[in-house]
Design a protein around this motif. Sequence first.
Motif, mmCIF file in Angstrom:
data_model
loop_
_atom_site.group_PDB
_atom_site.id
_atom_site.type_symbol
_atom_site.label_atom_id
_atom_site.label_comp_id
_atom_site.label_asym_id
_atom_site.label_seq_id
_atom_site.Cartn_x
_atom_site.Cartn_y
_atom_site.Cartn_z
ATOM 1 N N GLN A 1 46.863 11.721 68.995
ATOM 2 C CA GLN A 1 46.512 11.350 67.618
ATOM 3 C C GLN A 1 45.153 10.651 67.562
ATOM 4 N N SER B 1 28.358 6.663 64.372
ATOM 5 C CA SER B 1 29.783 6.383 64.170
ATOM 6 C C SER B 1 30.299 5.503 65.303
ATOM 7 N N ALA C 1 42.286 13.200 67.946
ATOM 8 C CA ALA C 1 42.031 13.904 66.685
ATOM 9 C C ALA C 1 41.228 13.026 65.727
ATOM 10 N N LEU C 2 41.531 11.743 65.721
ATOM 11 C CA LEU C 2 40.818 10.813 64.839
ATOM 12 C C LEU C 2 39.365 10.651 65.276
ATOM 13 N N ASP D 1 37.572 12.854 66.810
ATOM 14 C CA ASP D 1 36.884 14.091 66.423
ATOM 15 C C ASP D 1 36.533 14.065 64.937
ATOM 16 N N GLU D 2 37.492 13.646 64.122
ATOM 17 C CA GLU D 2 37.256 13.583 62.673
ATOM 18 C C GLU D 2 36.108 12.633 62.338
ATOM 19 N N LEU D 3 36.061 11.494 63.032
ATOM 20 C CA LEU D 3 35.036 10.486 62.765
ATOM 21 C C LEU D 3 33.699 10.806 63.420
ATOM 22 N N GLU D 4 33.663 11.840 64.251
ATOM 23 C CA GLU D 4 32.464 12.172 65.024
ATOM 24 C C GLU D 4 31.947 10.934 65.760
ATOM 25 N N ARG E 1 41.962 2.590 60.428
ATOM 26 C CA ARG E 1 42.795 3.751 60.697
ATOM 27 C C ARG E 1 43.905 3.338 61.660
ATOM 28 N N THR F 1 34.392 2.007 62.001
ATOM 29 C CA THR F 1 35.810 2.238 61.770
ATOM 30 C C THR F 1 36.618 1.422 62.766
#
Length: 378
Positions: A96, A14, A99-100, A102-105, A68, A47
């Motif tokens: 924010q 990622s 958190a993103l 973390d979500e995307l690893e 994003r 991303t």
Amino acid sequence: MSELASAPPSHPLSIVLAGGGTGGHIEPMLALADALRRRPGADLRITCLGTERGMETRLVPARGYDLRLIPPVPLPRKPTVDLLRVPGRVRRAVAQTRALLDELEADVVVGFGGYVALPAYLAARRAGVPIVVHEQNALPGLANRIGARLAARVAVTTPGTPLHAGVHVGMPLRVAIGSLDRAAMRAEARTAFGLEADRPTLLVFGGSQGAATLNRAAVGAAGALSEAGIQVLHARGPKNTDVEVPPRTGSAPYVVVDYLERMDLAYAAADLALCRSGAVTVAELSAVGLPGVFVPLPIGNGEQRRNALPVVEAGGGLLVEDADLTPGWIAEHVVPLLTDPEALAGYARHAAAAGAPDADERLADMVLDVATGTGVER
């Protein structure tokens, strides 16, 4: 090329790219993304981070990448009341962005400076995600000066850029530019723009919106250029409709267009460019071996002048201040150069020697090394 064998097999590698705001940040970000996507056998998730106010909302999806959005953190250049609001904005944006990530690893965050990069750097630091910084300008901005202190690797476009632990890799460019063979495309390019095949050719452009100083000077010098047998391809900018094709006093064409959709064709058609000296422009001209007459933007912190200096000092171009660019200056300096094939060829060789057409691949190697844990040490 970097090996990908050490990447974790449980999920795609990622890679998060932070480069929104202006074309100077977005274009190298997308060039890197393209270079990463070209790697054979690579299992990558790419991303891009941006803000709702930047050009990235149009450019990133158009190139097929996930975008994003995060809150921008503008940094005032001077002490103002707005400076007091910055810490709160930074905290919210970092939360924010964390958190993103973390979500995307995320396995690595690559920043290109500007409003988007600072919260990305700080969030990556908190999340323990390694950082790679790329600086486009010879004079770094605040976000990258901070990011360089936190980064595993730091890449710069211009040798000697004053950035902590910076390594010269050059500017990542689109393949159409980085692989351009100007000589092979010259005939096709000149035909496409309605230019004659064998005349010395001046390309005039001031960025996507044009530049009033360049427009006035070039049109004012049209007679001297045409009478010397020099043809002109002039991108005036889509809003500058008052710039018209000047009356022909010689035999050479003067072609005016609003905008250049195909910069590769424009570069192939030209023997010399009259242009601003933004970081991407300087890097593109050098990569394709096209000498430039650089006219730095007269506002800002002087970064455009610094961008052009290495190429000019290497013999790959000329530098003229905005206030000094007049029709008379063009007649005195540009006309003799364009009508001297031997001198022009020398400038072209020196411009090419200063270029880095493989910067996208070199930066991709660096990013993959850091992402897979093989290049984290400085």
